[in-house]
Scaffold this motif. Structure first.
Motif, PDB file in Angstrom:
ATOM      1  N   PHE A 349      35.486  33.995  42.866  1.00  0.00           N
ATOM      2  CA  PHE A 349      34.519  32.891  43.613  1.00  0.00           C
ATOM      3  C   PHE A 349      36.323  33.623  45.019  1.00  0.00           C
ATOM      4  O   PHE A 349      36.566  33.468  44.325  1.00  0.00           O
ATOM      5  CB  PHE A 349      34.253  32.243  42.846  1.00  0.00           C
ATOM      6  N   GLY A 350      34.743  32.932  45.991  1.00  0.00           N
ATOM      7  CA  GLY A 350      36.230  32.147  47.162  1.00  0.00           C
ATOM      8  C   GLY A 350      37.426  33.289  47.124  1.00  0.00           C
ATOM      9  O   GLY A 350      36.088  34.116  47.776  1.00  0.00           O
ATOM     10  N   PRO A 351      38.711  33.391  47.576  1.00  0.00           N
ATOM     11  CA  PRO A 351      39.180  34.358  47.953  1.00  0.00           C
ATOM     12  C   PRO A 351      39.713  35.507  46.998  1.00  0.00           C
ATOM     13  O   PRO A 351      39.925  36.492  47.770  1.00  0.00           O
ATOM     14  CB  PRO A 351      40.984  33.689  48.218  1.00  0.00           C
ATOM     15  N   LEU A 352      38.726  35.460  45.856  1.00  0.00           N
ATOM     16  CA  LEU A 352      38.986  36.851  45.095  1.00  0.00           C
ATOM     17  C   LEU A 352      37.625  37.239  45.292  1.00  0.00           C
ATOM     18  O   LEU A 352      37.030  38.221  44.158  1.00  0.00           O
ATOM     19  CB  LEU A 352      39.127  36.299  43.671  1.00  0.00           C
ATOM     20  N   LYS A 353      36.368  36.791  46.295  1.00  0.00           N
ATOM     21  CA  LYS A 353      34.785  37.468  45.446  1.00  0.00           C
ATOM     22  C   LYS A 353      34.652  39.305  46.928  1.00  0.00           C
ATOM     23  O   LYS A 353      35.618  38.737  47.725  1.00  0.00           O
ATOM     24  CB  LYS A 353      33.888  36.093  46.570  1.00  0.00           C
ATOM     25  N   GLY A 354      34.286  39.577  45.429  1.00  0.00           N
ATOM     26  CA  GLY A 354      34.441  41.126  45.900  1.00  0.00           C
ATOM     27  C   GLY A 354      35.864  41.350  45.716  1.00  0.00           C
ATOM     28  O   GLY A 354      36.033  42.632  46.016  1.00  0.00           O
ATOM     29  N   LYS A 355      36.549  41.447  45.524  1.00  0.00           N
ATOM     30  CA  LYS A 355      37.774  41.874  44.852  1.00  0.00           C
ATOM     31  C   LYS A 355      37.934  41.861  43.392  1.00  0.00           C
ATOM     32  O   LYS A 355      39.745  42.668  43.478  1.00  0.00           O
ATOM     33  CB  LYS A 355      38.919  40.353  45.662  1.00  0.00           C
ATOM     34  N   ILE A 356      38.158  41.841  42.707  1.00  0.00           N
ATOM     35  CA  ILE A 356      38.392  41.325  41.469  1.00  0.00           C
ATOM     36  C   ILE A 356      36.550  41.277  40.077  1.00  0.00           C
ATOM     37  O   ILE A 356      36.382  40.692  41.121  1.00  0.00           O
ATOM     38  CB  ILE A 356      39.115  40.901  40.638  1.00  0.00           C
ATOM     39  N   TRP A 357      37.236  42.482  39.691  1.00  0.00           N
ATOM     40  CA  TRP A 357      35.982  42.477  38.696  1.00  0.00           C
ATOM     41  C   TRP A 357      36.744  41.291  37.165  1.00  0.00           C
ATOM     42  O   TRP A 357      37.997  41.438  37.498  1.00  0.00           O
ATOM     43  CB  TRP A 357      35.917  43.555  37.496  1.00  0.00           C
TER      44      TRP A 357
END
Length: 409
Positions: A349-357
């Motif tokens: 979510f938020g700042p990590l959306k699309g950046k981590i699994w």
């Protein structure tokens, strides 16, 4: 309409997860009346079981009918009056959730934050308590949005020293990580079943200290326009929710059995089985199993050349964050895993959306075959999509097996 027919998914995300089979069986049990002595006997049994789950002697340990968020809301709405000061340390999405619920209750919310992937030092929280002087400290133990586990052991003493009510949401962490309500001097804890306890979402066990219960019983309670002298006190306003009115719920679960709602019997049977499953295996053994599965998954991820997210010293046992390589379509990987391998992993979510699994190893799925199958399938999909993984084919599975083999020695 056709009969329910769901695909055989292996849920390896941050929750919900696949249920223990015995939990699913318990949910199919036939019903009895809510005041049948058999039913009230099982309610008493559930209270006793969850005292052991929470590591507490709190008499007031009950279920809130609803998802884990229902437990959060019941605890906060019942304790907070408009204008009350609350401190919420935020290290992920679910800290923001606690802050929002407190704001909706009319509280003056003060937040402190650390970068996602980190946790708070107790000194940071004490300094904020000194500055803010809150009525209540609300903090998440394990935040699956970042996979981090906030240490709580020193916070209870701080809260007692400054006369602060200490509440934690331990939905994502309890069962797979150490949790000690009484030793850590917590006043209120709420959880759900859909993570390490190996059940479905839909019931929210809570435990409340005598200190918390004394506080909420001083609130006004009005039913049908008549003030109930059992609940009202010299200070405080009426609890704004009827459904989440904890004094009423405690009377429903107590010896009086005063009518408040119709207990969600099937979820109570389910919650009972979750607790029995945990206690039969042994709390320490279940935590060790979650740590072993989490360590094996982490080793496999690293052997593939993928980078884990966050401060690993504070990673939850039951979920790992994996940084998505820059030249990889993270959602395409998840889509292929789901639709060709029947494995679900999470994004964030938020700042990590699309950046981590986010890859979970929780409850029934904290086991060797689930870990190995997930690693093998993830490696296959990454290789097919020419992802930047290193090592020889099978390196992830080999590394995970090595962790399991070392544990057997």
């Amino acid at each position: 309409m056709s009969t329910l027919s769901l695909p055989p998914r292996l849920l390896m995300g941050p929750g919900p997860i696949n249920c223990y089979p015995r939990v699913l069986s318990a949910m199919a049990t036939q019903l009895v009346g809510q005041y049948d002595p058999v039913m009230t006997g099982y309610m008493n049994e559930v209270m006793a079981l969850y005292r052991r789950v929470f590591n507490t002697s709190n008499q007031h340990t009950v279920l809130i009918d609803g998802t884990s968020r229902a437990g959060i809301e019941a605890v906060l709405v019942s304790a907070l009056e408009p204008g009350d000061c609350v401190l919420v340390p935020v290290f992920g999405r679910f800290g923001h959730l606690l802050a929002e619920i407190c704001e909706r209750a009319g509280a003056k919310v003060h937040t402190i934050e650390v970068p996602w992937g980190e946790v708070f030092d107790p000194q940071q929280i004490e300094e904020a308590v000194q500055r803010v002087r809150p009525k209540l400290l609300a903090i998440v133990q394990g935040d699956t949005s970042t996979t981090m586990l906030q240490p709580l052991a020193q916070l209870g003493e701080i809260c007692r020293r400054y006369d602060v009510i200490f509440y934690s949401d331990a939905t994502a962490s309890i069962g797979g990580n150490a949790f000690d309500t009484d030793t850590w001097q917590l006043d209120a804890v709420s959880i759900g079943l859909q993570k390490c306890l190996g059940g479905p979402s839909g019931s929210a066990p809570i435990t409340l200290s005598p200190r918390y219960v004394e506080l909420v019983r001083k609130r006004h309670h009005v039913e049908a326009g008549i003030k109930d002298s059992h609940h009202h006190g010299a200070s405080g306003s009426r609890i704004q929710s009827n459904y989440f009115d904890i004094p009423m719920i405690l009377d429903y679960w107590g010896e009086e059995r005063l009518n408040h709602h119709t207990e969600a019997a099937s979820m109570l049977f389910c919650a009972r089985e979750c607790a029995i499953t945990l206690l039969d295996e042994g709390k320490d053994a279940v935590i060790a199993r979650h740590k072993l599965a989490g360590d094996a998954m982490l080793a496999g991820i690293q052997a593939l050349g993928l980078q884990p997210f966050g401060n690993l010293q504070h990673k939850m046992n039951n979920v790992v964050g994996v940084t998505i390589p820059h030249d990889v379509d993270g959602e395409a990987i998840r889509h292929t895993l789901l639709h060709r391998f029947n494995i679900e992993i999470g994004t964030s979510f938020g700042p990590l959306k699309g950046k981590i699994w986010r890859i979970g190893t929780m409850g029934y799925n904290a086991r060797q075959d689930a870990v190995l199958h997930t690693l093998q399938s993830l490696e296959t999909v990454l290789r097919q999509q020419r992802g930047p993984i290193t090592g020889t084919p099978g390196a992830g599975v080999d590394a995970a097996l090595a962790v399991y083999d070392e544990n057997r020695q």
